[in-house]
Design an enzyme around this catalytic site. Structure first.
Site, PDB file in Angstrom:
ATOM      1  N   ASP A  67      39.001  37.806  50.454  1.00  0.00           N
ATOM      2  CA  ASP A  67      40.449  38.017  50.562  1.00  0.00           C
ATOM      3  C   ASP A  67      40.901  38.097  52.010  1.00  0.00           C
ATOM      4  OD1 ASP A  67      39.167  40.428  51.059  1.00  0.00           O
ATOM      5  OD2 ASP A  67      39.989  41.465  49.323  1.00  0.00           O
ATOM      6  N   ASN A 137      40.931  52.772  43.306  1.00  0.00           N
ATOM      7  CA  ASN A 137      41.597  52.425  42.043  1.00  0.00           C
ATOM      8  C   ASN A 137      40.796  51.403  41.231  1.00  0.00           C
ATOM      9  OD1 ASN A 137      41.929  50.088  43.472  1.00  0.00           O
ATOM     10  ND2 ASN A 137      44.170  50.102  43.477  1.00  0.00           N
ATOM     11  N   HIS A 139      39.685  48.501  42.298  1.00  0.00           N
ATOM     12  CA  HIS A 139      39.885  47.079  42.609  1.00  0.00           C
ATOM     13  C   HIS A 139      38.620  46.459  43.212  1.00  0.00           C
ATOM     14  CE1 HIS A 139      41.663  47.689  46.978  1.00  0.00           C
ATOM     15  NE2 HIS A 139      40.355  47.738  46.984  1.00  0.00           N
ATOM     16  N   GLU A 144      44.143  44.242  42.002  1.00  0.00           N
ATOM     17  CA  GLU A 144      44.645  45.584  41.740  1.00  0.00           C
ATOM     18  C   GLU A 144      44.677  45.843  40.234  1.00  0.00           C
ATOM     19  OE1 GLU A 144      44.523  47.186  44.243  1.00  0.00           O
ATOM     20  OE2 GLU A 144      45.905  46.664  45.846  1.00  0.00           O
TER      21      GLU A 144
HETATM   22  P1  PGA Z   1      36.206  50.420  51.774  1.00  0.00           P
HETATM   23  O1  PGA Z   1      37.051  49.386  50.896  1.00  0.00           O
HETATM   24  O2  PGA Z   1      34.820  49.887  51.901  1.00  0.00           O
HETATM   25  O3  PGA Z   1      36.925  50.444  53.094  1.00  0.00           O
HETATM   26  O4  PGA Z   1      36.248  51.730  51.058  1.00  0.00           O
HETATM   27  C1  PGA Z   1      36.509  48.903  49.703  1.00  0.00           C
HETATM   28  C2  PGA Z   1      37.557  48.126  48.948  1.00  0.00           C
HETATM   29  O5  PGA Z   1      38.745  48.479  48.990  1.00  0.00           O
HETATM   30  O6  PGA Z   1      37.165  47.147  48.292  1.00  0.00           O
END
Ligand code: PGA
Length: 264
Positions: A67, A137, A139, A144
C-alpha cells in the site's frame, strides 16, 4: 494456520527474517510481498544484516508493497516509498526495476491504475510470500474493517482508528492522508504463503479475533483463516488474549519434529 509464539519483538522479527531468508535461498527469484509499519523495521534490519554479512542475495527477487498513502510523493518522509528506501532498499541489492510500490501521486483513473498493479503481480508469476503487519482494528494492508474479503487493489478511505494511529509523525500544520491505494484482501489471499507478524499488547485483541474469532469483514485479518498456508508470529503481549496457547505450543513442538522446514 501455524501460530509461532515468541517471547519478545526481537525474536519475532528474527524468526520472520529467517523464514524470508530461507525462502530466498531456495528460490533466488522469489516474488516477495512487502509491508511497512513499526513492526516491520526489525524484520528489515535482520534481512539487511544477513545481506551485509554476505549470506543473502536479493539481486533476483521481485517485490510488491501492499500500500501507499494517496497524495504523498515518494520523497515525502512519511510515504511508504520513503520507509522502504530508508529501512530496506537503500541497504540491499534489490534491482530497482524489480521494486513495485503503489504510486500515491496518481489522480483519477484509480481503477485503471489499480488493475495495472494487479496485472504486474500476475505477470511476475504471483506473490510467493506476503509479509503482513496488523492494525489495532485488524486491518491488513489498508483493508479497513468492512472491506470485502474478495477485494482487490483499490482506493480506500482510512478509518478513524488508522488516522489516529498514523497521523502522529505528520507535522501539525500538515493534513495527514485520508486515503490510500492498497492491495485488497482477495489480492493478499492469492499469495502462496502469508506471514503475519504482531508485537505489543495493543495488537492482542486483533490477533485473538483474527486467529480464533469468526471470519468477518469486521476484522479483515480473520479472512486469513481461508488461506491454506498462513503463519502468525506473535510476541507474548500480542498473544495474551489467545485462548489456545497451549495447543499452539504443542503444534510448534510437533512441527519442529515432523516438518521443520516450516520453521526455518
Ligand atoms: P505497525 O502497523 O507495525 O506500525 O503497528 C501495522 C499495520 O497497521 O498494519
Amino acid at each position: 494456520m501455524l501460530v509461532i509464539l515468541k517471547r519478545d519483538a526481537g525474536q519475532v522479527s528474527r524468526q520472520a527474517a529467517q523464514l524470508v531468508a530461507s525462502a530466498i535461498r531456495k528460490k533466488p527469484s522469489l516474488v516477495l510481498g512487502l509491508a511497512t509499519g513499526g513492526t516491520m523495521v526489525g524484520v528489515y534490519q535482520h534481512l539487511v544484516r544477513l545481506h551485509q554479512e554476505g549470506s543473502l542475495d536479493f539481486s533476483q527477487i521481485v517485490t510488491f508493497n501492499l500500500d501507499e498513502y494517496l497524495g504523498l510523493p515518494a520523497t515525502h518522509p512519511q510515504s511508504f516509498h520513503h520507509f522502504m528506501q530508508e529501512h530496506f532498499f537503500a541497504h540491499v541489492n534489490v534491482s530497482a526495476r524489480n521494486i513495485h510500490i503503489p504510486d500515491g501521486t496518481i489522480r483519477g483513473n484509480y481503477d485503471q491504475y489499480c488493475a495495472s498493479y494487479e496485472e504486474a503481480i500476475r505477470a511476475a508469476g504471483g506473490i510467493d510470500i506476503q509479509l503482513l503487519g496488523i492494525g489495532r482494528n485488524g486491518h491488513i494492508g489498508f483493508n479497513e474493517p468492512t472491506s470485502s474479503i474478495a477485494s482487490r487493489t483499490r482506493l480506500k478511505v482510512l478509518s478513524r482508528e488508522t488516522l489516529d494511529d498514523n497521523s502522529k509523525p505528520f507535522a501539525p500544520s500538515e493534513q495527514s492522508p485520508r486515503c490510500a491505494i492498497t492491495m485488497g484482501i482477495g489480492s493478499i489471499l492469492d499469495a502462496r504463503k502469508i506471514l503475519l507478524i504482531a508485537t505489543g499488547a495493543s495488537k492482542a485483541a486483533a490477533v485473538a479475533k483474527s486467529i480464533e474469532g469468526p471470519i468477518t469483514s469486521a476484522v479483515s485479518a480473520s479472512a486469513l483463516q481461508l488461506h491454506p498456508d498462513v503463519t502468525f508470529i506473535v510476541d507474548d503481549p500480542a498473544s495474551s488474549q489467545l485462548t489456545q496457547r497451549e495447543y499452539y505450543l504443542r503444534v510448534l513442538e510437533m512441527t519442529a519434529l515432523l516438518t521443520p522446514d516450516r520453521l526455518s
